[in-house]
Design a protein around this motif. Structure first.
Motif, PDB file in Angstrom:
ATOM      1  N   SER A  32       0.837  -1.210   0.000  1.00 47.64           N
ATOM      2  CA  SER A  32       0.000   0.000   0.000  1.00 47.64           C
ATOM      3  C   SER A  32       0.870   1.258   0.000  1.00 47.64           C
ATOM      4  N   ARG A  33       1.995   1.224   0.687  1.00 48.75           N
ATOM      5  CA  ARG A  33       2.892   2.388   0.679  1.00 48.75           C
ATOM      6  C   ARG A  33       3.515   2.569  -0.706  1.00 48.75           C
ATOM      7  N   PHE A  34       3.880   1.464  -1.362  1.00 50.37           N
ATOM      8  CA  PHE A  34       4.395   1.580  -2.729  1.00 50.37           C
ATOM      9  C   PHE A  34       3.338   2.219  -3.637  1.00 50.37           C
ATOM     10  N   SER A  35       2.103   1.757  -3.519  1.00 48.93           N
ATOM     11  CA  SER A  35       1.014   2.333  -4.332  1.00 48.93           C
ATOM     12  C   SER A  35       0.862   3.823  -4.063  1.00 48.93           C
ATOM     13  N   ALA A  36       1.018   4.216  -2.811  1.00 50.34           N
ATOM     14  CA  ALA A  36       0.930   5.644  -2.472  1.00 50.34           C
ATOM     15  C   ALA A  36       2.066   6.431  -3.121  1.00 50.34           C
ATOM     16  N   PRO A  84       8.774  12.286   9.248  1.00 50.20           N
ATOM     17  CA  PRO A  84       9.170  13.678   9.013  1.00 50.20           C
ATOM     18  C   PRO A  84       7.956  14.594   9.112  1.00 50.20           C
ATOM     19  N   SER A  85       8.196  15.860   9.316  1.00 52.23           N
ATOM     20  CA  SER A  85       7.085  16.811   9.413  1.00 52.23           C
ATOM     21  C   SER A  85       6.454  17.084   8.055  1.00 52.23           C
ATOM     22  N   MET A  86       7.243  16.889   6.994  1.00 53.06           N
ATOM     23  CA  MET A  86       6.699  17.038   5.642  1.00 53.06           C
ATOM     24  C   MET A  86       7.444  16.102   4.708  1.00 53.06           C
ATOM     25  N   LEU A  87       6.849  15.864   3.564  1.00 57.10           N
ATOM     26  CA  LEU A  87       7.423  14.939   2.592  1.00 57.10           C
ATOM     27  C   LEU A  87       7.159  15.482   1.200  1.00 57.10           C
ATOM     28  N   GLU A  88       8.207  15.584   0.412  1.00 59.21           N
ATOM     29  CA  GLU A  88       8.072  16.010  -0.981  1.00 59.21           C
ATOM     30  C   GLU A  88       8.501  14.859  -1.874  1.00 59.21           C
ATOM     31  N   LEU A  89       7.649  14.503  -2.810  1.00 57.82           N
ATOM     32  CA  LEU A  89       7.958  13.434  -3.750  1.00 57.82           C
ATOM     33  C   LEU A  89       8.474  14.029  -5.050  1.00 57.82           C
ATOM     34  N   ASP A  90       9.331  13.313  -5.709  1.00 55.65           N
ATOM     35  CA  ASP A  90       9.872  13.743  -6.997  1.00 55.65           C
ATOM     36  C   ASP A  90       8.828  13.463  -8.075  1.00 55.65           C
ATOM     37  N   SER A  91       8.231  14.490  -8.605  1.00 54.66           N
ATOM     38  CA  SER A  91       7.163  14.323  -9.601  1.00 54.66           C
ATOM     39  C   SER A  91       7.674  13.788 -10.933  1.00 54.66           C
ATOM     40  N   GLU A  92       8.988  13.795 -11.130  1.00 58.53           N
ATOM     41  CA  GLU A  92       9.570  13.268 -12.369  1.00 58.53           C
ATOM     42  C   GLU A  92       9.669  11.748 -12.372  1.00 58.53           C
ATOM     43  N   LEU A  93       9.611  11.133 -11.190  1.00 61.53           N
ATOM     44  CA  LEU A  93       9.741   9.678 -11.112  1.00 61.53           C
ATOM     45  C   LEU A  93       8.385   9.012 -11.218  1.00 61.53           C
ATOM     46  N   ARG A  94       8.336   7.950 -12.006  1.00 66.65           N
ATOM     47  CA  ARG A  94       7.135   7.116 -12.101  1.00 66.65           C
ATOM     48  C   ARG A  94       7.493   5.742 -11.547  1.00 66.65           C
ATOM     49  N   TRP A  95       6.915   5.408 -10.391  1.00 62.83           N
ATOM     50  CA  TRP A  95       7.138   4.106  -9.768  1.00 62.83           C
ATOM     51  C   TRP A  95       6.188   3.114 -10.421  1.00 62.83           C
ATOM     52  N   TYR A  96       6.711   2.018 -10.952  1.00 65.30           N
ATOM     53  CA  TYR A  96       5.854   1.132 -11.738  1.00 65.30           C
ATOM     54  C   TYR A  96       5.915  -0.345 -11.353  1.00 65.30           C
ATOM     55  N   GLU A 142      12.188  -6.753   2.761  1.00 67.72           N
ATOM     56  CA  GLU A 142      13.203  -6.336   1.797  1.00 67.72           C
ATOM     57  C   GLU A 142      12.518  -6.282   0.439  1.00 67.72           C
ATOM     58  N   PHE A 143      12.720  -5.180  -0.257  1.00 63.89           N
ATOM     59  CA  PHE A 143      12.026  -4.991  -1.527  1.00 63.89           C
ATOM     60  C   PHE A 143      12.935  -4.295  -2.531  1.00 63.89           C
ATOM     61  N   GLU A 144      12.504  -4.370  -3.776  1.00 64.53           N
ATOM     62  CA  GLU A 144      13.108  -3.568  -4.836  1.00 64.53           C
ATOM     63  C   GLU A 144      11.967  -2.889  -5.577  1.00 64.53           C
ATOM     64  N   ALA A 145      12.032  -1.564  -5.630  1.00 60.94           N
ATOM     65  CA  ALA A 145      11.007  -0.758  -6.306  1.00 60.94           C
ATOM     66  C   ALA A 145      11.632  -0.131  -7.552  1.00 60.94           C
ATOM     67  N   PHE A 146      10.936  -0.243  -8.672  1.00 63.14           N
ATOM     68  CA  PHE A 146      11.464   0.209  -9.958  1.00 63.14           C
ATOM     69  C   PHE A 146      10.797   1.510 -10.377  1.00 63.14           C
ATOM     70  N   TRP A 147      11.603   2.408 -10.912  1.00 61.26           N
ATOM     71  CA  TRP A 147      11.122   3.724 -11.336  1.00 61.26           C
ATOM     72  C   TRP A 147      11.676   4.069 -12.711  1.00 61.26           C
ATOM     73  N   GLN A 150      15.264   1.056  -6.505  1.00 63.25           N
ATOM     74  CA  GLN A 150      15.692   1.293  -5.135  1.00 63.25           C
ATOM     75  C   GLN A 150      15.453   0.002  -4.377  1.00 63.25           C
ATOM     76  N   ARG A 151      16.486  -0.499  -3.733  1.00 59.13           N
ATOM     77  CA  ARG A 151      16.359  -1.730  -2.960  1.00 59.13           C
ATOM     78  C   ARG A 151      16.714  -1.416  -1.515  1.00 59.13           C
ATOM     79  N   GLU A 152      15.854  -1.863  -0.605  1.00 58.72           N
ATOM     80  CA  GLU A 152      16.119  -1.645   0.809  1.00 58.72           C
ATOM     81  C   GLU A 152      15.361  -2.660   1.645  1.00 58.72           C
TER      82      GLU A 152
END
Length: 91
Positions: free
Chosen positions: A3-7, A26-38, A58-63, A72-74
């Motif tokens: 669900s967090r990945f979908s967000a 964090p008190s605020m969060l800015e996402l990079d609008s240029e990245l498309r997580w797919y 442990e996951f790997e998310a592709f953008w 990104q793998r973490e």
């Protein structure tokens, strides 16, 4: 985790902050609008089942962006409080 990945994929900052544990949020969060997580691949899971109060994923998310692509793998830690899972930190 999914669900967090979908967000991230749809840019839902409010959901990401609401599922982030208050001790590390964090008190605020800015996402990079240029990245498309797919794509999200779950590589490993430690605990985090129906009877657990903690878990790690442990996951790997592709953008991709207009001029690059990558992943990104973490390993992330989560805690369940009040029946709800919260992201705590990179493990």
């Amino acid at each position: 985790m999914r669900s967090r990945f979908s967000a991230f994929a749809v840019g839902d900052v409010d959901y990401l902050l609401s599922t982030w544990h208050p001790s590390t949020r964090p008190s605020m969060l800015e996402l990079d609008s240029e990245l498309r997580w797919y794509r999200l691949d779950i590589v490993d899971r430690l605990a985090g089942g129906p009877l657990d109060s903690r878990g790690e994923v442990e996951f790997e998310a592709f953008w991709r962006s207009s001029d690059a692509r990558g992943s990104q793998r973490e390993r992330s830690s989560f805690v369940r409080e009040g029946g709800r899972w919260y992201y705590v930190a990179e493990a």
